[in-house]
Design a protein around this motif. Structure first.
Motif, PDB file in Angstrom:
ATOM      1  N   ILE A 258     -20.009 -15.346  -1.315  1.00 34.96           N
ATOM      2  CA  ILE A 258     -18.896 -14.347  -1.133  1.00 34.96           C
ATOM      3  C   ILE A 258     -18.837 -13.411  -1.851  1.00 34.96           C
ATOM      4  O   ILE A 258     -18.883 -13.555  -3.306  1.00 34.96           O
ATOM      5  N   ILE A 259     -18.563 -12.017  -1.400  1.00 36.85           N
ATOM      6  CA  ILE A 259     -18.248 -10.966  -2.526  1.00 36.85           C
ATOM      7  C   ILE A 259     -16.894 -10.613  -2.148  1.00 36.85           C
ATOM      8  O   ILE A 259     -16.363 -10.510  -0.890  1.00 36.85           O
ATOM      9  N   VAL A 260     -16.081 -10.326  -3.126  1.00 39.48           N
ATOM     10  CA  VAL A 260     -14.635  -9.764  -2.970  1.00 39.48           C
ATOM     11  C   VAL A 260     -14.830  -8.322  -3.710  1.00 39.48           C
ATOM     12  O   VAL A 260     -15.317  -8.254  -4.775  1.00 39.48           O
ATOM     13  N   CYS A 261     -14.173  -7.306  -2.855  1.00 39.05           N
ATOM     14  CA  CYS A 261     -14.283  -6.012  -3.349  1.00 39.05           C
ATOM     15  C   CYS A 261     -12.876  -5.188  -3.425  1.00 39.05           C
ATOM     16  O   CYS A 261     -12.369  -5.463  -2.233  1.00 39.05           O
ATOM     17  N   ARG A 262     -12.587  -4.460  -4.468  1.00 42.23           N
ATOM     18  CA  ARG A 262     -11.359  -3.859  -4.434  1.00 42.23           C
ATOM     19  C   ARG A 262     -11.612  -2.542  -4.399  1.00 42.23           C
ATOM     20  O   ARG A 262     -12.195  -1.940  -5.354  1.00 42.23           O
TER      21      ARG A 262
ATOM     22  N   VAL B 282      -5.067   1.052  -2.600  1.00 45.96           N
ATOM     23  CA  VAL B 282      -6.155  -0.038  -3.032  1.00 45.96           C
ATOM     24  C   VAL B 282      -6.190  -0.921  -2.004  1.00 45.96           C
ATOM     25  O   VAL B 282      -5.178  -1.710  -1.637  1.00 45.96           O
ATOM     26  N   VAL B 283      -7.374  -1.296  -1.425  1.00 46.67           N
ATOM     27  CA  VAL B 283      -7.512  -2.531  -0.335  1.00 46.67           C
ATOM     28  C   VAL B 283      -8.594  -3.569  -1.195  1.00 46.67           C
ATOM     29  O   VAL B 283      -9.446  -3.003  -1.794  1.00 46.67           O
ATOM     30  N   ASN B 284      -8.471  -4.771  -0.568  1.00 41.92           N
ATOM     31  CA  ASN B 284      -9.116  -5.677  -0.860  1.00 41.92           C
ATOM     32  C   ASN B 284     -10.004  -6.228   0.124  1.00 41.92           C
ATOM     33  O   ASN B 284      -9.455  -6.174   1.307  1.00 41.92           O
ATOM     34  N   ILE B 285     -11.497  -6.386   0.145  1.00 36.61           N
ATOM     35  CA  ILE B 285     -12.076  -6.821   1.132  1.00 36.61           C
ATOM     36  C   ILE B 285     -13.156  -7.917   0.865  1.00 36.61           C
ATOM     37  O   ILE B 285     -13.651  -7.796  -0.204  1.00 36.61           O
TER      38      ILE B 285
ATOM     39  N   LEU C  28     -10.535  -9.085 -10.701  1.00 36.57           N
ATOM     40  CA  LEU C  28     -10.813  -7.880 -10.442  1.00 36.57           C
ATOM     41  C   LEU C  28      -9.875  -6.853 -11.188  1.00 36.57           C
ATOM     42  O   LEU C  28      -8.890  -7.107 -11.823  1.00 36.57           O
ATOM     43  N   LYS C  29     -10.265  -5.557 -11.334  1.00 39.09           N
ATOM     44  CA  LYS C  29      -9.230  -4.619 -11.913  1.00 39.09           C
ATOM     45  C   LYS C  29      -8.128  -4.685 -11.343  1.00 39.09           C
ATOM     46  O   LYS C  29      -7.974  -4.617 -10.153  1.00 39.09           O
ATOM     47  N   ASP C  30      -6.880  -4.639 -12.053  1.00 40.86           N
ATOM     48  CA  ASP C  30      -5.535  -4.407 -11.704  1.00 40.86           C
ATOM     49  C   ASP C  30      -5.491  -3.124 -10.635  1.00 40.86           C
ATOM     50  O   ASP C  30      -6.049  -2.165 -10.942  1.00 40.86           O
ATOM     51  N   PRO C  31      -4.691  -3.149  -9.829  1.00 36.57           N
ATOM     52  CA  PRO C  31      -4.737  -2.341  -8.853  1.00 36.57           C
ATOM     53  C   PRO C  31      -4.065  -1.089  -9.553  1.00 36.57           C
ATOM     54  O   PRO C  31      -4.234   0.224  -9.097  1.00 36.57           O
TER      55      PRO C  31
ATOM     56  N   MET D 238      -8.065   5.815 -11.477  1.00 32.47           N
ATOM     57  CA  MET D 238      -9.287   6.151 -11.524  1.00 32.47           C
ATOM     58  C   MET D 238      -9.639   7.210 -10.292  1.00 32.47           C
ATOM     59  O   MET D 238      -8.542   7.405  -9.449  1.00 32.47           O
ATOM     60  N   LYS D 239     -10.491   7.897 -10.485  1.00 31.32           N
ATOM     61  CA  LYS D 239     -10.833   8.738  -9.190  1.00 31.32           C
ATOM     62  C   LYS D 239     -10.894   8.055  -7.753  1.00 31.32           C
ATOM     63  O   LYS D 239     -11.386   6.888  -7.726  1.00 31.32           O
ATOM     64  N   ARG D 240     -10.589   8.839  -6.617  1.00 33.26           N
ATOM     65  CA  ARG D 240     -10.767   7.977  -5.304  1.00 33.26           C
ATOM     66  C   ARG D 240     -12.121   7.682  -5.059  1.00 33.26           C
ATOM     67  O   ARG D 240     -13.173   8.441  -5.298  1.00 33.26           O
ATOM     68  N   GLY D 241     -12.580   6.550  -4.526  1.00 31.60           N
ATOM     69  CA  GLY D 241     -13.849   5.899  -4.298  1.00 31.60           C
ATOM     70  C   GLY D 241     -14.149   5.061  -5.189  1.00 31.60           C
ATOM     71  O   GLY D 241     -15.145   4.599  -4.906  1.00 31.60           O
ATOM     72  N   SER D 242     -13.646   4.778  -6.338  1.00 30.81           N
ATOM     73  CA  SER D 242     -13.883   3.827  -7.467  1.00 30.81           C
ATOM     74  C   SER D 242     -13.632   2.618  -6.732  1.00 30.81           C
ATOM     75  O   SER D 242     -12.652   2.103  -5.878  1.00 30.81           O
ATOM     76  N   PHE D 243     -14.227   1.452  -7.192  1.00 27.12           N
ATOM     77  CA  PHE D 243     -14.136   0.185  -6.626  1.00 27.12           C
ATOM     78  C   PHE D 243     -14.729  -0.883  -7.810  1.00 27.12           C
ATOM     79  O   PHE D 243     -15.362  -0.366  -8.742  1.00 27.12           O
ATOM     80  N   ASP D 244     -14.219  -1.909  -7.702  1.00 32.21           N
ATOM     81  CA  ASP D 244     -14.592  -3.090  -8.659  1.00 32.21           C
ATOM     82  C   ASP D 244     -14.950  -4.391  -7.598  1.00 32.21           C
ATOM     83  O   ASP D 244     -14.375  -4.528  -6.515  1.00 32.21           O
ATOM     84  N   TYR D 245     -15.850  -5.145  -7.869  1.00 34.67           N
ATOM     85  CA  TYR D 245     -16.279  -6.359  -7.299  1.00 34.67           C
ATOM     86  C   TYR D 245     -16.730  -7.649  -8.065  1.00 34.67           C
ATOM     87  O   TYR D 245     -16.994  -7.439  -9.029  1.00 34.67           O
ATOM     88  N   LYS D 246     -16.683  -8.759  -7.320  1.00 37.89           N
ATOM     89  CA  LYS D 246     -16.962  -9.922  -7.949  1.00 37.89           C
ATOM     90  C   LYS D 246     -17.868 -10.778  -6.847  1.00 37.89           C
ATOM     91  O   LYS D 246     -17.592 -10.833  -5.596  1.00 37.89           O
ATOM     92  N   VAL D 247     -18.927 -11.470  -7.487  1.00 39.43           N
ATOM     93  CA  VAL D 247     -19.554 -12.177  -6.447  1.00 39.43           C
ATOM     94  C   VAL D 247     -19.630 -13.749  -6.672  1.00 39.43           C
ATOM     95  O   VAL D 247     -19.890 -14.156  -7.922  1.00 39.43           O
TER      96      VAL D 247
END
Length: 216
Positions: free
Chosen positions: A32-36, A42-45, A8-11, A17-26
């Motif tokens: 399973i999906i991982v979202c940053r 910066v949170v990981n889910i 994923l993109k580095d924290p 980047m602007k607030r609300g931006s995210f990156d994810y991989k599946v």
């Protein structure tokens, strides 16, 4: 490290980047999906139940500008925020009426926690399924304990303890049904002959006496 080095993109880069931006991989193999996600931090889910879509908008307070702004929010983040309170509520319920097992064994606390968690989950299911017979957690735990004590009680010795348990379950307003019996017995309330009984109390009770017998 718990994401197993998911690319994923580095924290630090995401924070620029602007607030609300995210990156994810599946991981399609494991589904399973991982979202940053970039919020106030910066949170990981990680999820195996829901994905990114639909991406919604949520209102957040901006401390610097002292205004509320709309930021993008992935679907799995929204679901997490909606359901996260359930874990805290379970911990709160367990802390109120915790099983205290006296013992020096290291696994005693684990056994107590499993019992408490099972009782809490059973109580939540009871609330969902029985809208007309709502009981609080303490009454539900007492009822479960009485059922197990009565089912394993020695009926050959009648004493003050067994009579007390019988009285508590008689007035709990849960699971009492009137059924027909082959042999006539005396009614527990009016003491005349009857061919019906309470299925839970195993006492002969007339239909006209049934309600009064189960009310204090």
């Amino acid at each position: 490290y718990r994401t197993e080095r998911c690319p994923l993109k580095d924290p630090k880069e995401l924070k620029k980047m602007k607030r609300g931006s995210f990156d994810y991989k599946v991981d399609e193999r494991e589904e399973i999906i991982v979202c940053r996600w970039h919020d106030s931090s910066v949170v990981n889910i990680c999820s195996n139940a829901i994905g990114i879509e639909p991406v919604g908008l949520t209102s957040h307070h901006s401390g610097a500008a002292k205004t509320r702004t709309q930021v993008h929010q992935p679907s799995l983040v929204r679901l997490y925020q909606e359901k996260v309170g359930g874990v805290g509520r379970m911990d709160q319920n367990i802390a109120k009426y915790k099983v205290k097992i006296r013992g020096m064994k290291w696994y005693s606390s684990f056994i107590g926690y499993v019992i408490d968690a099972a009782l809490n989950n059973a109580w939540q299911l009871h609330r969902i399924c029985s809208h007309d017979a709502q009981v609080d957690l303490l009454a539900f735990r007492r009822y479960v304990a009485c059922v197990y004590l009565e089912s394993n009680a020695d009926t050959s010795s009648q004493g003050r303890r067994s009579r007390r348990l019988e009285t508590e379950s008689r007035f709990d307003m849960i699971g009492h049904w009137i059924v027909h019996q082959a042999r006539r017995t005396r009614c527990a309330l009016c003491h005349s002959q009857t061919n019906t009984r309470c299925e839970k109390c195993q006492k002969g009770v007339h239909a006209k006496c049934f309600r009064e017998y189960h009310i204090r």
